[in-house]
Design an enzyme around this catalytic site. Sequence first.
Site, short mmCIF file in Angstrom:
data_model
loop_
_atom_site.label_atom_id
_atom_site.label_comp_id
_atom_site.label_asym_id
_atom_site.label_seq_id
_atom_site.Cartn_x
_atom_site.Cartn_y
_atom_site.Cartn_z
N ASP A 78 0.85 -1.21 0.00
CA ASP A 78 0.00 0.00 0.00
C ASP A 78 0.88 1.25 0.00
OD1 ASP A 78 -2.11 -1.60 2.48
OD2 ASP A 78 -2.20 -1.68 0.29
N ASP A 84 0.08 8.11 7.90
CA ASP A 84 0.26 6.70 8.29
C ASP A 84 1.58 6.57 9.05
OD1 ASP A 84 -1.00 5.39 5.14
OD2 ASP A 84 -1.93 5.28 7.12
N GLU A 107 0.66 -2.34 10.96
CA GLU A 107 0.44 -2.36 9.50
C GLU A 107 1.63 -1.75 8.78
OE1 GLU A 107 -2.52 -0.74 5.96
OE2 GLU A 107 -2.97 -0.22 8.03
N GLU A 108 2.28 -0.80 9.43
CA GLU A 108 3.36 -0.06 8.76
C GLU A 108 4.73 -0.69 8.97
OE1 GLU A 108 0.16 2.07 7.64
OE2 GLU A 108 2.17 1.89 6.74
N ASP A 126 -3.25 -0.89 13.83
CA ASP A 126 -3.32 -0.18 12.55
C ASP A 126 -3.31 1.29 12.94
OD1 ASP A 126 -5.65 -0.04 9.69
OD2 ASP A 126 -3.84 1.09 10.19
N LEU A 128 -3.20 4.12 11.47
CA LEU A 128 -4.14 5.03 10.83
C LEU A 128 -4.92 4.28 9.77
CD1 LEU A 128 -4.48 7.98 11.62
CD2 LEU A 128 -3.79 8.51 9.28
N ASP A 129 -6.18 4.05 10.10
CA ASP A 129 -7.06 3.29 9.20
C ASP A 129 -7.90 4.26 8.37
OD1 ASP A 129 -10.25 2.25 9.31
OD2 ASP A 129 -8.76 1.01 8.28
N GLU A 285 -6.71 -5.29 11.93
CA GLU A 285 -7.95 -4.62 11.50
C GLU A 285 -9.18 -5.44 11.97
OE1 GLU A 285 -6.63 -2.04 7.57
OE2 GLU A 285 -6.88 -4.21 7.34
P1 FBP Z 1 -5.96 1.08 5.37
O1 FBP Z 1 -5.77 0.65 6.76
O2 FBP Z 1 -4.73 0.92 4.56
O3 FBP Z 1 -6.56 2.40 5.27
O4 FBP Z 1 -7.00 0.05 4.65
C1 FBP Z 1 -8.16 -0.28 5.10
C2 FBP Z 1 -9.32 0.46 4.43
O5 FBP Z 1 -8.97 1.75 4.08
C3 FBP Z 1 -10.54 0.47 5.33
O6 FBP Z 1 -10.52 1.50 6.25
C4 FBP Z 1 -11.66 0.64 4.34
O7 FBP Z 1 -12.88 0.13 4.79
C5 FBP Z 1 -11.16 -0.12 3.13
O8 FBP Z 1 -9.73 -0.24 3.26
C6 FBP Z 1 -11.48 0.61 1.87
O9 FBP Z 1 -11.06 -0.19 0.81
P2 FBP Z 1 -11.64 0.04 -0.67
O10 FBP Z 1 -11.20 1.40 -1.07
O11 FBP Z 1 -11.02 -1.07 -1.48
O12 FBP Z 1 -13.12 -0.10 -0.57
#
Ligand code: FBP
Length: 338
Positions: A78, A84, A107-108, A126, A128-129, A285
């Site tokens: 990613d 992040d 995650e990082e 995680d 920063l989600d 997650e």
């Molecule tokens: P990150 O932790 O890298 O942000 O990824 C998770 C995420 O961003 C979730 O928060 C979100 O529900 C999903 O991925 C969105 O994925 P997509 O854009 O494929 O729907």
Amino acid sequence: MISINSTSIESSRIAQPIGTALDRFIKNNQSQFAFASGELSQLLRDIALASKVVNREVNKAGLIDIMGANGSTNNTGDQQQKLDVLANIRFTRALAKGGEVAALISEESESFVDLNNDAKYVIAIDPLDGSSNIDVNVSIGTIFSIYRRKTLAGMPIQEADILQKGSEQVAAGYILYGSSTMLVYTTGHGVNGFTYEPSLGEYFLSHPHMEIPLNGKIYSVNEGSANSFDDGMKGYLQYCKDCSYTGRYIGSLVADFHRNLLKGGIYIYPPTAKDPKGKLRLMYECNALAFVAEQAGGKASDGMGNRILDIQPTGLHQRTPFFVGSMEMVQKAESFYK
Ligand code: FBP
């Protein structure tokens, strides 16, 4: 001279009680923890502290140079956002300094971070989600899972300490950086939510004993990938439309999960052509939100009847399909895979 009658002040709006501070709540409930000796309490405080720093940076992101890509990718390929990386630094630093964490999975970070101390806990985070929403001022979050290490404190960290099933979590939760900032967590004795009061720099209990409605009318899935959904998912999606359910998808797992926790609903990240095992990572997650969901009376599975918390991890960054939310909605979605 105006005489102030204390009773009227006492009962007036200006003297409204502000509620139970997070610190006080943790202290009052410490006896619930297995092995309650203050370390887990301190660990929860360290997480809260780091989240306040990250919250401050998220709130002023547009004013300081922390928007946009960092020009690096993490171990799952990613694109890393500057926030992040910053959030990862903030949480890693606070947890290392706090001294209650022996090993940190993030995650990082490609592999786990051994903090070389005689602490008893392992954390998966995680930092920063919802990275895709950072630059557009949409709610984002932090997700954390806490485990007790299996090997003796002070011993080198072993795989058994790291690859633990979600059912082994001693605490888990998330921070939502939204219109207000909230910390929601469980230690296996129900779910409680705290709202951050920036002028006092403290979290206060605002959502005691959170319970997710048994059923709901909200479904959260990225329909943009619908063409590559399997028949089970296509069937359930059509069912949601036939029932005139409302589609709500923020694209930040924590924000979608939190809404569904309050109002009833289901969040699904199914297998897709791009992510045949689903996109979301089990360790930092899904496990935490599955624990919170179950503690609030909901359900979390991979859609095929496997309880998320029973999945034995085989890798730090393994992915899983994720179906989570109101009990009856997840059961209904699973019925399309039978
Ligand atoms: P990150 O932790 O890298 O942000 O990824 C998770 C995420 O961003 C979730 O928060 C979100 O529900 C999903 O991925 C969105 O994925 P997509 O854009 O494929 O729907």
